[in-house]
Write an enzyme that holds these catalytic residues in place. Structure first.
Site, PDB file in Angstrom:
ATOM      1  N   GLU A   1       0.684  -0.526   0.009  1.00  0.00           N
ATOM      2  CA  GLU A   1      -0.114  -0.098  -0.349  1.00  0.00           C
ATOM      3  C   GLU A   1       1.023   1.500   0.190  1.00  0.00           C
ATOM      4  O   GLU A   1       1.939   1.520   1.276  1.00  0.00           O
ATOM      5  CB  GLU A   1      -1.109   0.032   1.425  1.00  0.00           C
ATOM      6  CG  GLU A   1      -2.019   0.943   1.422  1.00  0.00           C
ATOM      7  CD  GLU A   1      -3.106   0.994   0.308  1.00  0.00           C
ATOM      8  OE1 GLU A   1      -3.968   1.554  -0.158  1.00  0.00           O
ATOM      9  OE2 GLU A   1      -2.796   0.191  -0.438  1.00  0.00           O
TER      10      GLU A   1
ATOM     11  N   GLU B   1      -0.548   9.512  -5.819  1.00  0.00           N
ATOM     12  CA  GLU B   1       0.467   8.665  -5.514  1.00  0.00           C
ATOM     13  C   GLU B   1       1.063   8.294  -7.343  1.00  0.00           C
ATOM     14  O   GLU B   1       2.112   7.899  -8.090  1.00  0.00           O
ATOM     15  CB  GLU B   1       0.580   7.616  -5.359  1.00  0.00           C
ATOM     16  CG  GLU B   1       0.439   7.951  -3.681  1.00  0.00           C
ATOM     17  CD  GLU B   1      -0.952   8.093  -2.528  1.00  0.00           C
ATOM     18  OE1 GLU B   1      -0.941   7.762  -1.892  1.00  0.00           O
ATOM     19  OE2 GLU B   1      -1.618   6.512  -2.796  1.00  0.00           O
TER      20      GLU B   1
ATOM     21  N   ASP C   1      -7.598   3.317   3.309  1.00  0.00           N
ATOM     22  CA  ASP C   1      -7.111   1.588   2.785  1.00  0.00           C
ATOM     23  C   ASP C   1      -8.625   0.764   3.101  1.00  0.00           C
ATOM     24  O   ASP C   1      -7.867  -0.528   2.834  1.00  0.00           O
ATOM     25  CB  ASP C   1      -5.977   1.743   5.105  1.00  0.00           C
ATOM     26  CG  ASP C   1      -5.082   2.545   4.694  1.00  0.00           C
ATOM     27  OD1 ASP C   1      -4.239   2.328   4.442  1.00  0.00           O
ATOM     28  OD2 ASP C   1      -5.347   3.839   5.512  1.00  0.00           O
TER      29      ASP C   1
END
Length: 498
Positions: A296, A326, A480
């Site tokens: 992750e 990201e 998450d």
């Protein structure tokens, strides 16, 4: 009169196309009838059974099914902490900081740096995470945050949050390894196993400054709800629990490993992260080859560090999870597709996202069968939609997995256990392309079957929209939860070693 009649006819035709099974709307109709108009008309009729949101939510409930072969043991590491969540503008005002111009900082050294970085990201409605170098100043800010009216304490750290989400499935045993202090240990789900070596006397605290959509401070207005995270976290910053984590796997014998926390090392300086990253690669390489590893990712600013992760870590993991910031930064660090873009404008273009995902799997994954890389799966999430890109032959049940991730984003952001269609809205486009450049395929979203699938070489893409919460209550840990839910519904098809 005839113009009103024409518009009404076009609207009726569009709604008929949309709600009665056709995956496409003719472009001529879309020019006259935009999606927001269709949505608002349905939302104004609360008794209507045919709103786009209702159709998608109902389809999710029908189509999301668990795989035939599920995980029984998942080991998660290695960043864990206590999150202190406060309103960002309120805390900064309490710290006697005045609004001003925004400016990004790779590392925060003072309250002024904090203010400038917060304003920089608030003005963009973007999430970010930074290291605060001055321990004494950080502790003063942390005390002020904990005492601020309405401040809340939560389980924090990607690994702990993923572990908490996995632990909601009673048949799944979860091992969590990371710096677990007394307060965090008290808040963790009883189903989570923490090795004694992971327990420490004090907790690591992260401060989460949240802001709402439309919130204003000085001349800056947030275009959407999000948060800015910062900490002075040495244990997580050095990934000090990594070796303990890997050593505990022999006894626990997981059938899936989830790894996070690499981004925390960035704030420790180049010398530390260069050395520690080599040790991390060595430790990860010791994990049994038949156990898939999901990595992750999180917010980073150092292109050299991101490039090192891309070159050294990504090829030895089998799956990664990441968001739009990201993804673009990863492409910029590796000079990949669309790396000349400074930032996304509005909803990230699906064609560009698809180009970058394919490039990662081609350059650092196993899209070429002769490649020695292990990476075969990428779970991409952004506010309006999610995409799962997988190399053919390795993963199953990915349509259900991407929908499950989107469903949890829609419910959790509203603070609910299930999707409430009156509190969400569709923001994903109905029509898009498989690539930003030719040759490209024109694709459409069908709300009644809300997973669009396309192929590029031996990589399959599954896309589903997110029903975006109109008034999100909490955005921290959403990525998450999305990745954890996607993994729960994913099935490893191959028995050959990664």
């Amino acid at each position: 009169m005839w113009r009103k009649a024409s518009v009404a006819a076009l609207l009726a035709l569009a709604v008929g196309y949309l709600y009665y099974g056709s995956p496409e709307l003719p472009e001529q109709i879309l020019q006259y009838v935009s999606l927001p108009n269709v949505q608002s008309s349905s939302q104004n009729s609360p008794n209507s059974q045919n709103s786009v949101e209702q159709v998608i939510s109902a389809a999710w409930e029908t189509l999301i099914t668990l795989p035939t072969r599920q995980w029984s043991k998942v080991a998660v590491g290695v960043n864990a902490c206590v999150d202190v969540v406060v309103t960002g503008v309120g805390l900064l005002q309490a710290l006697a900081v005045d609004p001003g111009a925004g400016l990004d900082h790779e590392v925060l050294h003072s309250k002024e740096d904090l203010k400038e970085a917060f304003i920089h990201y608030m003005g963009r409605g973007a999430a970010a995470e930074r290291f605060f170098s001055d321990e004494e100043v950080f502790q003063r800010i942390a005390r002020a945050a904990a005492e601020y009216p309405g401040a809340k304490l939560y389980v924090g750290g990607n690994a702990a949050l993923i572990g908490q989400k996995l632990a909601t499935y009673p048949d799944l045993m979860v091992l969590l390894c990371g710096p677990v202090g007394p307060k965090l240990h008290e808040m963790l789900d009883e189903q989570i196993v923490v090795p004694p070596e992971s327990l420490q006397e004090t907790d690591e605290y992260h401060l989460i400054l949240e802001y709402k959509a439309g919130e204003q401070w000085g001349s800056i207005q947030a275009p959407q709800a999000n948060r800015f995270i910062f900490s002075h976290d040495v244990s997580n910053g050095a990934m000090s629990s990594l070796e303990t984590f890997v050593a505990s796997l022999d006894e626990f014998e997981p059938d899936l490993v989830v790894l996070s926390g690499l981004h925390m090392m960035e704030g420790q300086g180049r010398q530390l992260w260069e050395e520690r990253l080599k040790e991390a690669v060595s430790a990860i390489s010791d994990i049994r080859k038949d156990v898939p590893i999901h990595l992750e990712l999180a917010s980073m600013t150092d292109k050299d560090y991101m490039n090192s992760i891309m070159q050294e870590v990504m090829p030895i993991v089998s799956s990664i999870g990441l968001n739009e910031q990201e993804l673009l930064f990863l492409s910029q660090a590796g000079e990949g597709p669309h790396s000349d873009m400074a930032t996304w404008k509005g909803i990230p273009d699906m064609g560009r996202v698809s180009d970058i995902l394919l490039w990662i799997l081609e350059q650092h994954g196993r899209s070429d069968p002769s490649s020695e890389a292990d990476l075969t799966r990428i779970h991409f999430h952004t506010l309006a939609y999610h995409i799962l890109a997988t190399v053919d032959g390795y993963w199953g049940n990915q349509a259900a997995a991407v929908m499950a991730g989107a469903r949890v984003a829609s419910s959790q952001s509203c603070g609910l256990q299930s999707v409430d269609v009156s509190k969400v809205e569709l923001k994903a486009p109905l029509n898009f392309h498989s690539s930003h450049s030719e040759p490209r395929e024109k694709l459409s979203l069908n709300p009644a079957d809300p997973v669009t699938v396309w192929q590029r070489g031996n990589v399959t893409f599954h896309m589903t929209p997110v029903l975006v919460c109109k008034q999100p209550l909490r955005t921290v840990g959403l990525g998450d939860a999305i990745s954890a839910e996607g993994l729960i519904y994913s099935e490893l098809k191959t028995q050959q070693p990664f």
